[in-house]
Design a protein around this motif. Sequence first.
Motif, PDB file in Angstrom:
ATOM      1  N   GLN A 189      66.355  33.693  14.899  1.00  0.00           N
ATOM      2  CA  GLN A 189      65.137  33.166  14.298  1.00  0.00           C
ATOM      3  C   GLN A 189      64.611  32.027  15.147  1.00  0.00           C
ATOM      4  OE1 GLN A 189      66.351  32.278  10.214  1.00  0.00           O
ATOM      5  NE2 GLN A 189      65.482  34.222   9.543  1.00  0.00           N
ATOM      6  N   VAL A 208      61.640  28.961  15.623  1.00  0.00           N
ATOM      7  CA  VAL A 208      60.672  28.106  14.934  1.00  0.00           C
ATOM      8  C   VAL A 208      60.037  27.159  15.942  1.00  0.00           C
ATOM      9  CG1 VAL A 208      60.290  26.409  13.117  1.00  0.00           C
ATOM     10  CG2 VAL A 208      61.986  28.236  12.778  1.00  0.00           C
ATOM     11  N   TYR A 268      53.302  31.045  21.033  1.00  0.00           N
ATOM     12  CA  TYR A 268      54.488  31.677  20.464  1.00  0.00           C
ATOM     13  C   TYR A 268      55.656  31.576  21.427  1.00  0.00           C
ATOM     14  CZ  TYR A 268      51.080  34.023  17.434  1.00  0.00           C
ATOM     15  OH  TYR A 268      50.075  34.305  16.535  1.00  0.00           O
ATOM     16  N   TRP A 300      60.412  36.903  17.925  1.00  0.00           N
ATOM     17  CA  TRP A 300      59.232  36.052  18.058  1.00  0.00           C
ATOM     18  C   TRP A 300      59.217  34.982  16.966  1.00  0.00           C
ATOM     19  CZ3 TRP A 300      55.544  36.667  21.904  1.00  0.00           C
ATOM     20  CH2 TRP A 300      55.688  37.803  22.708  1.00  0.00           C
ATOM     21  N   GLY A 301      58.662  33.829  17.310  1.00  0.00           N
ATOM     22  CA  GLY A 301      58.419  32.799  16.317  1.00  0.00           C
ATOM     23  C   GLY A 301      57.094  33.034  15.621  1.00  0.00           C
ATOM     24  N   GLN A 302      56.775  32.140  14.702  1.00  0.00           N
ATOM     25  CA  GLN A 302      55.555  32.303  13.897  1.00  0.00           C
ATOM     26  C   GLN A 302      54.326  31.714  14.581  1.00  0.00           C
ATOM     27  OE1 GLN A 302      57.611  29.795  13.543  1.00  0.00           O
ATOM     28  NE2 GLN A 302      56.263  28.028  13.390  1.00  0.00           N
ATOM     29  N   THR A 360      52.472  28.211  16.891  1.00  0.00           N
ATOM     30  CA  THR A 360      51.976  26.872  16.617  1.00  0.00           C
ATOM     31  C   THR A 360      50.626  26.716  17.306  1.00  0.00           C
ATOM     32  OG1 THR A 360      52.516  24.503  16.678  1.00  0.00           O
ATOM     33  CG2 THR A 360      53.194  25.807  18.587  1.00  0.00           C
TER      34      THR A 360
END
Length: 124
Positions: A3, A5, A95, A114-116, A118
């Motif tokens: 995960q 972030v 990302y 992949w991250g969400q 920013t």
Amino acid sequence: QVQLVESGGGLVQAGGSLRLSCAASGRTFSSYAMGWFRQAPGKEREFVAAINWSGGSTYYADSVKGRFTISRDNAKNTVYLQMNSLKPEDTAVYYCAASYTIVVVTSTWEYDYWGQGTQVTVSS
């Protein structure tokens, strides 16, 4: 499973700097090559920078070369993107991504996680 972030995005004036961070879960972070990508409204996601598992090899898109620096700290499970001399055209959602390989990779399809994202906004 990994995960990711991201953090560190924001609003900055042209010529300014930001440092993005991407924290990864799991104990196998050093097994992954890491990358940063960005996506502006109405555009496809594009490669920005990548780093291999050890940090000894990096690669940059021509548009950011000399202005952005990717680095990683495997002890902290974190990858960074230092962005200097920012331009309005750098505005996008950024990302981070992880690829289970030891080499530097630059295509979106080569990344497994992949991250969400920013948001980075550069004002003129």
